[in-house]
Scaffold this motif. Sequence first.
Motif, mmCIF file in Angstrom:
data_model
loop_
_atom_site.group_PDB
_atom_site.id
_atom_site.type_symbol
_atom_site.label_atom_id
_atom_site.label_comp_id
_atom_site.label_asym_id
_atom_site.label_seq_id
_atom_site.Cartn_x
_atom_site.Cartn_y
_atom_site.Cartn_z
ATOM 1 N N GLN A 69 7.284 5.107 -4.585
ATOM 2 C CA GLN A 69 9.008 3.831 -4.045
ATOM 3 C C GLN A 69 9.092 2.785 -4.234
ATOM 4 N N ARG A 70 10.063 2.131 -4.604
ATOM 5 C CA ARG A 70 9.992 0.475 -3.811
ATOM 6 C C ARG A 70 11.165 0.440 -3.027
ATOM 7 N N ILE A 71 10.573 -0.648 -2.332
ATOM 8 C CA ILE A 71 12.010 -1.737 -1.989
ATOM 9 C C ILE A 71 12.500 -2.216 -2.094
ATOM 10 N N ASN A 72 13.674 -1.662 -1.961
ATOM 11 C CA ASN A 72 14.424 -3.050 -2.428
ATOM 12 C C ASN A 72 14.958 -3.852 -1.265
ATOM 13 N N ASN A 73 14.560 -5.253 -1.040
ATOM 14 C CA ASN A 73 14.568 -6.218 0.483
ATOM 15 C C ASN A 73 16.747 -6.886 -0.563
ATOM 16 N N THR A 85 0.814 -1.356 0.135
ATOM 17 C CA THR A 85 0.596 0.271 -0.268
ATOM 18 C C THR A 85 0.609 1.550 -0.445
ATOM 19 N N TYR A 86 2.037 1.640 0.830
ATOM 20 C CA TYR A 86 2.409 2.761 0.926
ATOM 21 C C TYR A 86 3.530 3.028 -0.338
ATOM 22 N N CYS A 87 3.973 0.966 -1.218
ATOM 23 C CA CYS A 87 4.629 1.797 -2.361
ATOM 24 C C CYS A 87 3.936 1.812 -3.078
#
Length: 76
Positions: free
Chosen positions: A11-15, A4-6
Amino acid sequence: VLDTYCNASGQRINNEKSSIFFSKGCPAQLRETVKNNLQVDNESLSERYLGMPTDVGHSKNGTFKYLWDRVWEKIK
């Protein structure tokens, strides 16, 4: 929640760069479940993040003493 945040922020999370920290009392089974669900393998805690201590316990005076010392040096 992270999806939801992304979607909302663009923005995208870099795992590969992400890490996760658990409290001492967190069971190993729960840790593995959370890490698998979030697809984050790195379990670590740096001493500082953005210049501030990451592990602040009950003794806040000791944790932030370095800030007091730095400010006091500038004042002198």
